[in-house]
Scaffold this active site. Sequence first.
Site, mmCIF file in Angstrom:
data_model
loop_
_atom_site.group_PDB
_atom_site.id
_atom_site.type_symbol
_atom_site.label_atom_id
_atom_site.label_comp_id
_atom_site.label_asym_id
_atom_site.label_seq_id
_atom_site.Cartn_x
_atom_site.Cartn_y
_atom_site.Cartn_z
ATOM 1 N N TYR A 156 -1.555 -8.496 -4.628
ATOM 2 C CA TYR A 156 -0.959 -7.330 -4.625
ATOM 3 C C TYR A 156 -1.097 -6.418 -6.078
ATOM 4 C CZ TYR A 156 2.622 -3.682 -3.907
ATOM 5 O OH TYR A 156 3.349 -2.434 -3.982
ATOM 6 N N LYS A 160 -3.008 -2.984 -7.367
ATOM 7 C CA LYS A 160 -2.542 -1.934 -8.129
ATOM 8 C C LYS A 160 -2.907 -1.690 -9.531
ATOM 9 C CE LYS A 160 0.290 -0.501 -4.838
ATOM 10 N NZ LYS A 160 0.160 0.740 -4.162
#
Length: 253
Positions: A156, A160
Amino acid sequence: MTRLAGKAAVVTGAGQGVGRGIALALAESGADILLVGRTARKLDSVADQVRAEGGEAATLEIDITAGDAAQRIVEAATNLLGGVDILVNNANLAIPAPLEAYSDEDFLSAFNAGPRATLSLMKAARPHMAARGGGTIINLASSAAVRWDAANYGVYAAVKEAIRALTRAAAHEWAEEAIRALNVAPHAHSPGLDWWVDNHPEEAEEFIASIPAGRIGDPRIDVGRPVAWLCSAEAGYLTGATIPLDGGQSRWG
Protein backbone atom coordinates in the site's frame (compact mmCIF):
# COMPACT_ATOMS: atom_id res chain seq x y z
CA MET A 1 -17.97 30.42 -1.84
CA THR A 2 -17.19 30.88 -5.53
CA ARG A 3 -13.39 30.77 -5.64
CA LEU A 4 -13.63 27.97 -8.24
CA ALA A 5 -16.46 29.41 -10.31
CA GLY A 6 -16.09 28.53 -13.97
CA LYS A 7 -13.69 25.66 -13.26
CA ALA A 8 -14.28 22.09 -14.44
CA ALA A 9 -13.15 19.35 -12.04
CA VAL A 10 -12.76 15.59 -12.45
CA VAL A 11 -12.81 13.47 -9.28
CA THR A 12 -12.17 9.73 -9.43
CA GLY A 13 -13.47 7.44 -6.73
CA ALA A 14 -16.13 10.08 -6.15
CA GLY A 15 -18.94 7.84 -4.98
CA GLN A 16 -18.04 7.63 -1.32
CA GLY A 17 -15.65 8.59 1.45
CA VAL A 18 -12.88 11.06 0.73
CA GLY A 19 -13.71 11.27 -2.97
CA ARG A 20 -17.29 12.21 -2.20
CA GLY A 21 -16.16 14.80 0.34
CA ILE A 22 -13.73 16.39 -2.11
CA ALA A 23 -16.34 16.49 -4.88
CA LEU A 24 -18.91 18.15 -2.63
CA ALA A 25 -16.40 20.74 -1.43
CA LEU A 26 -15.23 21.57 -4.96
CA ALA A 27 -18.85 22.03 -6.03
CA GLU A 28 -19.49 24.15 -2.94
CA SER A 29 -16.64 26.40 -4.11
CA GLY A 30 -18.24 26.84 -7.52
CA ALA A 31 -16.63 24.17 -9.70
CA ASP A 32 -18.61 21.98 -12.09
CA ILE A 33 -17.86 18.33 -11.32
CA LEU A 34 -17.47 15.12 -13.29
CA LEU A 35 -17.94 12.33 -10.76
CA VAL A 36 -16.05 9.20 -11.81
CA GLY A 37 -16.38 5.77 -10.24
CA ARG A 38 -17.40 2.14 -10.63
CA THR A 39 -20.88 2.27 -9.09
CA ALA A 40 -23.50 4.39 -10.83
CA ARG A 41 -25.86 4.36 -7.85
CA LYS A 42 -23.26 5.98 -5.59
CA LEU A 43 -22.27 8.54 -8.19
CA ASP A 44 -25.89 9.48 -8.77
CA SER A 45 -26.34 10.02 -5.05
CA VAL A 46 -23.43 12.47 -4.94
CA ALA A 47 -24.63 14.21 -8.10
CA ASP A 48 -28.09 14.62 -6.59
CA GLN A 49 -26.58 16.22 -3.50
CA VAL A 50 -24.42 18.58 -5.57
CA ARG A 51 -27.45 19.70 -7.56
CA ALA A 52 -29.59 20.04 -4.44
CA GLU A 53 -26.96 22.45 -3.11
CA GLY A 54 -27.05 24.49 -6.30
CA GLY A 55 -24.07 22.99 -8.10
CA GLU A 56 -23.53 21.28 -11.44
CA ALA A 57 -22.47 17.63 -11.70
CA ALA A 58 -22.21 14.88 -14.29
CA THR A 59 -21.31 11.23 -13.75
CA LEU A 60 -19.24 8.61 -15.52
CA GLU A 61 -19.34 4.96 -14.48
CA ILE A 62 -15.99 3.47 -15.44
CA ASP A 63 -13.19 1.25 -14.13
CA ILE A 64 -10.00 3.31 -14.00
CA THR A 65 -7.93 0.18 -14.64
CA ALA A 66 -9.31 -0.12 -18.18
CA GLY A 67 -6.71 0.70 -20.80
CA ASP A 68 -8.75 3.47 -22.40
CA ALA A 69 -10.19 4.87 -19.17
CA ALA A 70 -8.07 8.01 -19.08
CA GLN A 71 -9.04 9.13 -22.57
CA ARG A 72 -12.69 8.32 -21.97
CA ILE A 73 -12.73 10.31 -18.73
CA VAL A 74 -11.12 13.37 -20.30
CA GLU A 75 -13.40 13.15 -23.33
CA ALA A 76 -16.42 13.01 -21.02
CA ALA A 77 -15.17 16.03 -19.07
CA THR A 78 -14.63 17.98 -22.29
CA ASN A 79 -18.04 17.06 -23.69
CA LEU A 80 -20.01 17.53 -20.46
CA LEU A 81 -18.10 20.32 -18.69
CA GLY A 82 -16.21 22.02 -21.49
CA GLY A 83 -12.72 20.96 -20.38
CA VAL A 84 -10.56 20.07 -17.40
CA ASP A 85 -9.11 22.57 -14.92
CA ILE A 86 -8.86 20.35 -11.84
CA LEU A 87 -8.05 16.64 -11.63
CA VAL A 88 -8.35 14.70 -8.39
CA ASN A 89 -6.92 11.16 -8.56
CA ASN A 90 -8.55 9.47 -5.59
CA ALA A 91 -9.53 5.98 -6.83
CA ASN A 92 -7.40 3.18 -5.44
CA LEU A 93 -7.52 -0.61 -5.15
CA ALA A 94 -4.52 -1.31 -2.91
CA ILE A 95 -5.34 -2.38 0.64
CA PRO A 96 -3.17 -2.83 3.74
CA ALA A 97 -2.09 -6.47 3.98
CA PRO A 98 1.02 -8.50 4.85
CA LEU A 99 3.61 -8.84 2.11
CA GLU A 100 3.03 -12.59 1.91
CA ALA A 101 -0.65 -11.98 1.22
CA TYR A 102 0.10 -10.19 -2.05
CA SER A 103 0.50 -12.44 -5.07
CA ASP A 104 2.36 -11.11 -8.09
CA GLU A 105 -1.01 -10.60 -9.76
CA ASP A 106 -2.34 -8.64 -6.78
CA PHE A 107 0.82 -6.54 -6.70
CA LEU A 108 0.57 -5.65 -10.37
CA SER A 109 -3.16 -4.91 -10.02
CA ALA A 110 -2.44 -2.49 -7.18
CA PHE A 111 0.13 -0.62 -9.26
CA ASN A 112 -2.13 -0.67 -12.31
CA ALA A 113 -4.97 0.98 -10.39
CA GLY A 114 -2.58 3.30 -8.54
CA PRO A 115 0.41 4.96 -10.22
CA ARG A 116 -0.26 3.60 -13.73
CA ALA A 117 -3.86 4.85 -13.84
CA THR A 118 -2.90 8.09 -12.09
CA LEU A 119 -0.17 8.89 -14.60
CA SER A 120 -2.38 7.99 -17.56
CA LEU A 121 -5.08 10.39 -16.41
CA MET A 122 -2.57 13.12 -15.63
CA LYS A 123 -1.12 12.86 -19.14
CA ALA A 124 -4.56 12.78 -20.75
CA ALA A 125 -5.66 15.89 -18.84
CA ARG A 126 -2.46 17.87 -19.35
CA PRO A 127 -3.08 19.28 -22.86
CA HIS A 128 -6.61 20.31 -21.94
CA MET A 129 -5.36 22.11 -18.84
CA ALA A 130 -2.59 23.80 -20.80
CA ALA A 131 -5.08 24.96 -23.44
CA ARG A 132 -7.16 26.61 -20.70
CA GLY A 133 -4.18 28.45 -19.21
CA GLY A 134 -3.21 25.92 -16.57
CA GLY A 135 -4.73 23.66 -13.96
CA THR A 136 -4.30 21.79 -10.72
CA ILE A 137 -3.71 18.08 -10.15
CA ILE A 138 -4.42 16.64 -6.71
CA ASN A 139 -3.19 13.11 -6.08
CA LEU A 140 -4.08 11.14 -2.97
CA ALA A 141 -1.05 10.02 -1.02
CA SER A 142 -0.81 8.38 2.41
CA SER A 143 1.19 8.57 5.59
CA ALA A 144 1.58 4.77 5.38
CA ALA A 145 5.20 5.14 4.28
CA VAL A 146 6.08 7.10 7.42
CA ARG A 147 4.11 4.99 9.89
CA TRP A 148 5.80 4.04 13.14
CA ASP A 149 4.92 0.43 12.30
CA ALA A 150 5.23 -0.51 8.62
CA ALA A 151 3.86 -4.04 9.06
CA ASN A 152 0.99 -4.78 6.67
CA TYR A 153 1.54 -1.51 4.79
CA GLY A 154 4.40 -2.43 2.45
CA VAL A 155 2.55 -2.66 -0.87
CA TYR A 156 0.00 0.00 0.00
CA ALA A 157 2.78 2.43 0.94
CA ALA A 158 4.76 1.55 -2.19
CA VAL A 159 1.76 2.37 -4.38
CA LYS A 160 1.22 5.70 -2.66
CA GLU A 161 4.90 6.65 -2.68
CA ALA A 162 5.07 5.96 -6.41
CA ILE A 163 2.18 8.38 -6.89
CA ARG A 164 3.98 10.98 -4.76
CA ALA A 165 7.04 10.71 -7.02
CA LEU A 166 4.92 11.17 -10.16
CA THR A 167 3.28 14.21 -8.62
CA ARG A 168 6.56 15.91 -7.88
CA ALA A 169 7.88 15.18 -11.38
CA ALA A 170 4.74 16.65 -12.94
CA ALA A 171 5.06 19.75 -10.76
CA HIS A 172 8.54 20.34 -12.19
CA GLU A 173 7.96 19.28 -15.80
CA TRP A 174 4.63 21.02 -16.35
CA ALA A 175 5.12 24.20 -14.33
CA GLU A 176 5.84 26.25 -17.47
CA GLU A 177 2.30 25.43 -18.59
CA ALA A 178 0.90 26.76 -15.28
CA ILE A 179 -0.06 23.25 -14.21
CA ARG A 180 0.40 22.61 -10.51
CA ALA A 181 0.57 19.14 -8.96
CA LEU A 182 0.11 18.37 -5.28
CA ASN A 183 -0.33 15.39 -3.00
CA VAL A 184 -2.68 15.31 -0.03
CA ALA A 185 -2.39 12.63 2.61
CA PRO A 186 -5.68 12.47 4.51
CA HIS A 187 -7.23 10.63 7.42
CA ALA A 188 -11.00 10.80 7.12
CA HIS A 189 -14.09 8.72 7.55
CA SER A 190 -14.85 6.27 4.75
CA PRO A 191 -16.81 3.02 4.56
CA GLY A 192 -13.58 1.03 4.81
CA LEU A 193 -12.16 2.96 7.75
CA ASP A 194 -15.48 2.98 9.58
CA TRP A 195 -15.74 -0.80 9.15
CA TRP A 196 -12.25 -1.19 10.60
CA VAL A 197 -13.10 1.03 13.59
CA ASP A 198 -16.27 -0.96 14.28
CA ASN A 199 -14.55 -4.32 13.99
CA HIS A 200 -11.25 -3.48 15.75
CA PRO A 201 -12.35 -1.19 18.58
CA GLU A 202 -9.25 -1.53 20.76
CA GLU A 203 -6.83 -0.91 17.89
CA ALA A 204 -9.03 1.92 16.65
CA GLU A 205 -9.02 3.57 20.06
CA GLU A 206 -5.23 3.51 20.03
CA PHE A 207 -5.21 4.89 16.48
CA ILE A 208 -7.51 7.80 17.33
CA ALA A 209 -5.51 8.55 20.47
CA SER A 210 -2.42 9.01 18.27
CA ILE A 211 -4.11 11.87 16.38
CA PRO A 212 -3.33 15.16 18.15
CA ALA A 213 -6.66 16.59 16.98
CA GLY A 214 -8.33 13.72 18.84
CA ARG A 215 -10.62 12.56 16.04
CA ILE A 216 -10.84 11.16 12.53
CA GLY A 217 -11.44 13.82 9.91
CA ASP A 218 -14.63 14.63 8.09
CA PRO A 219 -14.24 13.96 4.33
CA ARG A 220 -15.87 17.21 3.23
CA ILE A 221 -14.89 19.65 5.96
CA ASP A 222 -11.39 18.45 6.86
CA VAL A 223 -10.23 17.15 3.48
CA GLY A 224 -12.52 18.51 0.75
CA ARG A 225 -12.43 22.16 1.74
CA PRO A 226 -8.64 22.30 2.07
CA VAL A 227 -8.39 20.62 -1.34
CA ALA A 228 -10.73 23.24 -2.80
CA TRP A 229 -8.42 25.96 -1.46
CA LEU A 230 -5.37 24.19 -2.91
CA CYS A 231 -7.08 24.28 -6.32
CA SER A 232 -7.72 28.01 -6.10
CA ALA A 233 -5.65 30.97 -7.27
CA GLU A 234 -4.88 31.73 -3.63
CA ALA A 235 -2.60 28.67 -3.59
CA GLY A 236 -1.06 29.48 -6.96
CA TYR A 237 2.56 29.40 -5.74
CA LEU A 238 2.21 25.98 -4.09
CA THR A 239 3.21 22.94 -6.15
CA GLY A 240 5.13 19.69 -5.78
CA ALA A 241 4.33 19.38 -2.09
CA THR A 242 2.62 16.75 0.06
CA ILE A 243 0.06 18.22 2.45
CA PRO A 244 -0.99 16.00 5.36
CA LEU A 245 -4.65 16.41 6.29
CA ASP A 246 -4.57 14.09 9.26
CA GLY A 247 -5.01 16.10 12.44
CA GLY A 248 -1.25 16.22 13.02
CA GLN A 249 -0.71 12.48 13.28
CA SER A 250 1.92 11.79 10.64
CA ARG A 251 5.57 12.78 10.81
CA TRP A 252 6.92 13.72 7.40
CA GLY A 253 10.46 14.74 6.56
